[in-house]
Design a protein around this motif. Sequence first.
Motif, short mmCIF file in Angstrom:
data_model
loop_
_atom_site.label_atom_id
_atom_site.label_comp_id
_atom_site.label_asym_id
_atom_site.label_seq_id
_atom_site.Cartn_x
_atom_site.Cartn_y
_atom_site.Cartn_z
N VAL A 82 0.91 -0.86 -0.07
CA VAL A 82 0.03 0.27 0.15
C VAL A 82 0.55 0.73 -0.09
N GLY A 83 1.01 1.97 -1.05
CA GLY A 83 1.83 2.90 -1.27
C GLY A 83 1.47 4.27 -0.37
N ASP A 84 2.70 5.33 -0.03
CA ASP A 84 2.06 6.33 1.62
C ASP A 84 0.81 7.25 0.97
N GLU A 85 0.80 7.46 -0.60
CA GLU A 85 0.16 8.37 -0.83
C GLU A 85 -1.73 7.70 -0.43
N LYS A 86 -1.60 6.16 -0.51
CA LYS A 86 -3.12 5.67 0.33
C LYS A 86 -3.16 5.48 1.96
N VAL A 101 7.46 9.78 14.39
CA VAL A 101 8.39 10.13 13.51
C VAL A 101 9.13 9.43 12.25
N GLU A 102 10.03 8.51 13.50
CA GLU A 102 10.72 7.72 12.61
C GLU A 102 10.31 6.86 11.59
N ILE A 103 8.74 5.92 11.82
CA ILE A 103 7.70 5.99 10.68
C ILE A 103 8.33 6.71 9.24
N GLU A 104 7.98 8.14 10.45
CA GLU A 104 7.41 9.01 8.63
C GLU A 104 9.08 9.30 7.66
N LYS A 105 10.22 8.63 8.89
CA LYS A 105 11.16 9.32 8.08
C LYS A 105 12.42 8.02 7.45
N LYS A 108 11.73 4.87 1.93
CA LYS A 108 9.99 4.25 1.37
C LYS A 108 10.95 2.92 0.73
N GLU A 109 11.35 2.81 0.11
CA GLU A 109 11.59 1.30 -0.12
C GLU A 109 11.86 0.49 0.87
N LEU A 110 12.05 0.46 1.75
CA LEU A 110 12.65 -0.66 3.53
C LEU A 110 11.34 -0.01 3.64
N TYR A 111 10.18 0.88 4.43
CA TYR A 111 9.23 0.65 4.63
C TYR A 111 8.37 -0.51 3.54
N SER A 112 8.44 0.02 2.78
CA SER A 112 7.66 -1.06 1.47
C SER A 112 7.61 -2.46 1.89
N LYS A 113 8.57 -2.45 1.82
CA LYS A 113 9.25 -4.34 2.37
C LYS A 113 8.71 -4.88 3.83
N LEU A 114 9.13 -3.52 4.21
CA LEU A 114 8.93 -4.73 5.96
C LEU A 114 7.09 -4.56 6.64
N ASN A 115 6.93 -3.68 6.10
CA ASN A 115 5.07 -3.68 6.58
C ASN A 115 4.52 -4.28 6.23
N GLN A 116 3.84 -3.75 6.87
CA GLN A 116 2.27 -5.40 7.67
C GLN A 116 2.08 -5.97 7.22
N ASN A 155 7.78 -12.92 -12.52
CA ASN A 155 6.97 -11.35 -13.40
C ASN A 155 6.09 -11.12 -12.76
N LEU A 156 6.38 -10.83 -10.56
CA LEU A 156 5.50 -10.08 -10.35
C LEU A 156 5.46 -8.84 -10.92
N PRO A 157 4.83 -7.41 -11.11
CA PRO A 157 4.72 -6.42 -11.09
C PRO A 157 5.15 -5.56 -9.90
N LYS A 158 5.81 -4.21 -10.17
CA LYS A 158 6.47 -3.94 -8.96
C LYS A 158 6.10 -3.78 -7.42
N ASP A 159 4.41 -3.25 -7.48
CA ASP A 159 3.69 -3.31 -6.51
C ASP A 159 3.09 -4.48 -5.99
N PHE A 160 4.26 -5.74 -5.63
CA PHE A 160 4.27 -6.95 -5.21
C PHE A 160 5.00 -7.48 -4.94
N ILE A 161 5.33 -8.05 -3.89
CA ILE A 161 5.87 -8.93 -2.87
C ILE A 161 6.18 -10.47 -2.73
N PRO A 162 6.46 -11.12 -3.38
CA PRO A 162 6.41 -12.59 -2.85
C PRO A 162 6.78 -12.89 -1.70
N THR A 163 5.95 -12.94 -0.11
CA THR A 163 6.09 -12.69 0.80
C THR A 163 6.07 -14.65 1.30
#
Length: 195
Positions: A82-86, A101-105, A108-116, A155-163
Motif C-alpha cells: 500500500v503506497g504512502d499516498e493511500k 517520526v521515525e516511521i515517517e522518516k 520508502k522502499e525499506l518501509y514498503s518491504k517491511l510493512n505489515q 514476473n510479479l509487478p513492482k507493487d507486489f512482493i512474494p512474502t
Amino acid sequence: MLLDLLDKRCSVRDFSDKKISQEIINYILEAGRLSPSGGNEQPWKFGVINDKDLIIKISKIAYNQEWIASSNLLIVLCTTIVGDEKGGRDIQKARFPELKVEIEKMDKELYSKLNQEEHQTKIAGTHMVLAALENGIDSTWISYFKVTQLAKLLNLPKDFIPTEIIAFGYPKNRKEFVKKKSIDEIVFYNNDFKR
Ligand SMILES: Cc1cc2nc3c(=O)[nH]c(=O)nc-3n(C[C@H](O)[C@H](O)[C@H](O)COP(=O)(O)O)c2cc1C
C-alpha cells in the motif's frame, strides 16, 4: 475438530510423486480466499506453482533447500504494497504513536518491504495449510528465500512482493513431531506477564 487437525500438523519436507487434484487445489485456495484482512483489504495474490522446472528454480532461490523440489505444488503468497499516498504508513503510525517520526522518516522502499501487509498473508496461508491437511496433504512454510529474485522469476509487478511460499504434497516421510511449549510457558492473564 480443529484441534485434532492441528495436532496432526507438522512440517513435512519429503513428498511423494502423487499429484494433488485441481479440486483439492481449489479447496485450498478457497480457504485462503475467505481469510480476514485489515479493512478487508485482501492485499494478496496466491501464485499456484505446479510446473516442476519452476519449482526446482524456486528451491534454488530458497537458498538451495533441495527438499522443496519433492513438492508438486507450491503456493506463493504475494502481497500488494500500500503506497504512502493511500495511507500505507498510517496504520503503523497509529499502532506505534511513539515512533511516528521515525516511521515517517523511514526510507520508502525499506518501509514498503517491511510493512505489515506482508504479515497478513500468513493468515491466508494458515487456512490453506489446514484445508490441505483435511485432505491428507502435508505442507511446510518457507520464508528463507530471496524475495526480489522470486518476484522476478514469477514476473510479479513492482507493487507486489512474494512474502511466503508453502510447499504442499502427499507425505513420503512424516518426521517426528517437534515439541511445543506448554500453555503455562506461553500464556498470561490480564497484566500478570510471566516469562
Ligand atoms: C513463517 C515460517 C517460515 C518457515 N520457513 C521455513 C523454511 O524456509 N525452511 C524450512 O525448512 N522450514 C521453514 N519453516 C518451518 C519451521 O521450521 C517449522 O514450522 C518449525 O520447526 C516447527 O515445526 P512444525 O511445523 O513441524 O511444528 C517455516 C515456518 C514458518 C511458520
